[in-house]
Design a protein around this motif. Structure first.
Motif, PDB file in Angstrom:
ATOM      1  N   LYS A 224       0.794  -1.236   0.000  1.00 33.63           N
ATOM      2  CA  LYS A 224       0.000   0.000   0.000  1.00 33.63           C
ATOM      3  C   LYS A 224       0.823   1.280   0.000  1.00 33.63           C
ATOM      4  O   LYS A 224       0.356   2.319  -0.469  1.00 33.63           O
ATOM      5  N   LYS A 225       2.045   1.222   0.523  1.00 33.34           N
ATOM      6  CA  LYS A 225       2.781   2.462   0.778  1.00 33.34           C
ATOM      7  C   LYS A 225       4.132   2.562   0.078  1.00 33.34           C
ATOM      8  O   LYS A 225       4.823   3.563   0.254  1.00 33.34           O
ATOM      9  N   THR A 226       4.522   1.542  -0.673  1.00 31.31           N
ATOM     10  CA  THR A 226       5.846   1.600  -1.286  1.00 31.31           C
ATOM     11  C   THR A 226       5.761   1.512  -2.816  1.00 31.31           C
ATOM     12  O   THR A 226       4.772   1.033  -3.375  1.00 31.31           O
ATOM     13  N   THR A 227       6.838   1.937  -3.455  1.00 30.21           N
ATOM     14  CA  THR A 227       6.911   1.863  -4.915  1.00 30.21           C
ATOM     15  C   THR A 227       6.877   0.419  -5.384  1.00 30.21           C
ATOM     16  O   THR A 227       6.252   0.092  -6.404  1.00 30.21           O
ATOM     17  N   MET A 228       7.560  -0.464  -4.649  1.00 31.80           N
ATOM     18  CA  MET A 228       7.580  -1.870  -5.034  1.00 31.80           C
ATOM     19  C   MET A 228       6.174  -2.461  -5.026  1.00 31.80           C
ATOM     20  O   MET A 228       5.789  -3.197  -5.944  1.00 31.80           O
ATOM     21  N   GLY A 229       5.398  -2.150  -4.006  1.00 30.84           N
ATOM     22  CA  GLY A 229       4.025  -2.646  -3.942  1.00 30.84           C
ATOM     23  C   GLY A 229       3.189  -2.128  -5.094  1.00 30.84           C
ATOM     24  O   GLY A 229       2.389  -2.870  -5.686  1.00 30.84           O
ATOM     25  N   TYR A 230       3.390  -0.859  -5.436  1.00 27.88           N
ATOM     26  CA  TYR A 230       2.659  -0.281  -6.570  1.00 27.88           C
ATOM     27  C   TYR A 230       3.050  -0.977  -7.868  1.00 27.88           C
ATOM     28  O   TYR A 230       2.188  -1.286  -8.706  1.00 27.88           O
ATOM     29  N   GLU A 231       4.346  -1.258  -8.038  1.00 30.77           N
ATOM     30  CA  GLU A 231       4.803  -1.920  -9.262  1.00 30.77           C
ATOM     31  C   GLU A 231       4.273  -3.345  -9.349  1.00 30.77           C
ATOM     32  O   GLU A 231       3.897  -3.813 -10.434  1.00 30.77           O
ATOM     33  N   ILE A 232       4.242  -4.060  -8.222  1.00 30.47           N
ATOM     34  CA  ILE A 232       3.711  -5.425  -8.212  1.00 30.47           C
ATOM     35  C   ILE A 232       2.251  -5.413  -8.646  1.00 30.47           C
ATOM     36  O   ILE A 232       1.819  -6.218  -9.485  1.00 30.47           O
ATOM     37  N   THR A 233       1.483  -4.490  -8.092  1.00 34.11           N
ATOM     38  CA  THR A 233       0.065  -4.396  -8.445  1.00 34.11           C
ATOM     39  C   THR A 233      -0.111  -4.004  -9.906  1.00 34.11           C
ATOM     40  O   THR A 233      -0.959  -4.559 -10.621  1.00 34.11           O
ATOM     41  N   ALA A 234       0.696  -3.051 -10.367  1.00 34.97           N
ATOM     42  CA  ALA A 234       0.590  -2.582 -11.754  1.00 34.97           C
ATOM     43  C   ALA A 234       0.924  -3.690 -12.741  1.00 34.97           C
ATOM     44  O   ALA A 234       0.231  -3.882 -13.745  1.00 34.97           O
ATOM     45  N   VAL A 235       1.986  -4.446 -12.464  1.00 33.92           N
ATOM     46  CA  VAL A 235       2.363  -5.554 -13.350  1.00 33.92           C
ATOM     47  C   VAL A 235       1.282  -6.626 -13.343  1.00 33.92           C
ATOM     48  O   VAL A 235       0.973  -7.224 -14.379  1.00 33.92           O
ATOM     49  N   GLY A 236       0.680  -6.841 -12.192  1.00 34.03           N
ATOM     50  CA  GLY A 236      -0.397  -7.815 -12.113  1.00 34.03           C
ATOM     51  C   GLY A 236      -1.607  -7.414 -12.930  1.00 34.03           C
ATOM     52  O   GLY A 236      -2.286  -8.259 -13.522  1.00 34.03           O
ATOM     53  N   LEU A 237      -1.868  -6.120 -12.993  1.00 32.58           N
ATOM     54  CA  LEU A 237      -3.016  -5.634 -13.759  1.00 32.58           C
ATOM     55  C   LEU A 237      -2.739  -5.619 -15.258  1.00 32.58           C
ATOM     56  O   LEU A 237      -3.582  -6.017 -16.063  1.00 32.58           O
ATOM     57  N   ASN A 238      -1.545  -5.148 -15.626  1.00 33.92           N
ATOM     58  CA  ASN A 238      -1.219  -5.069 -17.053  1.00 33.92           C
ATOM     59  C   ASN A 238       0.297  -4.924 -17.226  1.00 33.92           C
ATOM     60  O   ASN A 238       0.836  -3.823 -17.135  1.00 33.92           O
ATOM     61  N   PRO A 239       1.000  -6.043 -17.467  1.00 33.58           N
ATOM     62  CA  PRO A 239       2.462  -5.975 -17.591  1.00 33.58           C
ATOM     63  C   PRO A 239       2.936  -5.137 -18.770  1.00 33.58           C
ATOM     64  O   PRO A 239       3.975  -4.479 -18.700  1.00 33.58           O
ATOM     65  N   HIS A 240       2.168  -5.135 -19.848  1.00 32.16           N
ATOM     66  CA  HIS A 240       2.581  -4.368 -21.029  1.00 32.16           C
ATOM     67  C   HIS A 240       2.488  -2.866 -20.775  1.00 32.16           C
ATOM     68  O   HIS A 240       3.387  -2.099 -21.140  1.00 32.16           O
TER      69      HIS A 240
END
Length: 353
Positions: free
Chosen positions: A213-229
């Motif tokens: 919820k609070k880190t860049t890594m968490g945001y990137e994990i969620t973003a890649v999960g939603l749409n890696p491209h």
């Protein structure tokens, strides 16, 4: 009903429907479901010792479920949790048996690190293969469960010193300084096996929630999960995120296995099949909809069912396993529940803005 309330209501209704179908099965086979569930609840909550056993069972479940949730957020179905938990268990116990005289603080610290590393390495393999070769993480992790199972069995039979083996298939218990069980927790819960693993698990809940919820890594994990491209287009390295998420997932599962090995059994032995806590941890994560804050509550339910079913007099404990399966079925088929729990127009309008 608001969207947030719907997200909480679906798992609760899944539990109620699972219990209801379990009651129907009991009736079909001639058992009294009221007495059955009464015995279950009385056994689970009727003694201080069983309360301790509930918290003991929750520790590994929480950690393994957190591992599954991180991989799921990245868009992957990590079916290798049993193997990752097992290798963490075996490596940590092997270290504890090899160095029995270390002070407790040092021994516990080392075994936690070893469990994390062993599970993380086991998780990295399917992560790397998926990121750079495009292989299916489901197939790779399923196969790795068998590789780890038979490799660790061979290690227990032939790789551990005979001086610490009780039989050809099981080791002696680790020393008191290496065990995660402590005297004060035992005294507090009337000699249950409750151990410090539950505190590791709760700390991991906070850390995973903060990371997601609070880190860049968490945001990137969620973003890649939603749409890696789209993530690649935005400047993120989806390959790096894939590997890191699988390492974190495996590390948490490895720590869960370590807690089970050093907190519950205190030894290592030949396993006849994949660790059941790996599959149960997966079910816990699914029930909690991969929410870090929801996982402890789902783990509590599973622990209550696991401890309580041992006291259902005259009723096969497998019926409770069927109840657990029904619960996960309704979670998986949540669209049937959501159809009757539609968000209110007001909340829908807010969500669309």
């Amino acid at each position: 009903m608001s969207k947030n309330m719907q997200n909480w209501a679906v798992p609760l209704l899944a539990v109620l429907l699972g219990m209801l179908l379990g009651a129907v099965i009991m009736l079909i086979f001639g058992y009294n479901p009221i007495w059955g569930y009464n015995d279950l609840l009385y056994t689970a909550f009727g003694s201080l010792k069983n309360w301790g056993e509930i918290f003991r069972a929750m520790g590994p479940l929480i950690l393994i479920a957190l591992g599954f949730s991180v991989a799921s957020k990245a868009g992957f179905f990590n079916v290798g949790l049993p193997g990752q938990a097992l290798i963490g268990w075996v490596m940590a116990v092997w270290f504890a048996l090899s160095f029995p005289d270390l002070p407790k603080v040092i021994s516990v610290t080392c075994t936690v690190i070893i469990g994390l590393l062993a599970g993380g390495i086991a998780g990295a393999v399917p992560g790397i293969l998926r990121a750079y070769l495009g292989t299916s993480e489901v197939i790779v992790t399923i196969m790795m469960n068998y590789i780890i199972l038979y490799s660790t069995d061979a290690l227990v039979r032939g790789g551990i010193s005979d001086s610490v083996m009780r039989t050809s298939d099981a080791s002696n218990k680790v020393s008191a300084s290496a065990s995660y069980q402590t005297q004060w927790l035992s005294d507090l819960t009337n000699h249950s096996r409750m151990n410090i693993g539950i505190f590791f698990a709760l700390a991991a809940v906070v850390l995973v929630w903060f990371m997601m919820k609070k880190t860049t890594m968490g945001y990137e994990i969620t973003a890649v999960g939603l749409n890696p491209h789209a993530s690649e287009y935005a400047g993120m390295s989806s390959k790096r995120v894939i590997v890191i998420s699988m390492i974190i997932s495996g590390a948490l599962a490895g720590l869960g296995g370590t807690v089970e090995g050093l907190g519950t059994f205190e030894n290592v032995y030949v396993q006849s099949s994949s660790l059941s806590i790996g599959w149960d941890g997966m079910a816990v994560a699914l029930l909690a909809a991969n929410s870090a804050l929801g996982i402890p509550f789902a783990a509590f339910l599973y622990a209550v069912l696991a401890i309580g079913k041992t006291g259902m007099l005259g009723i096969p404990s497998e019926i409770i396993d069927v109840v657990s399966a029904f619960i996960i079925f309704f979670v998986g088929a949540n669209y049937m529940i959501r159809r009757y729990l539609k968000p209110s127009k007001k909340s829908a309008i807010k969500g669309g803005k």
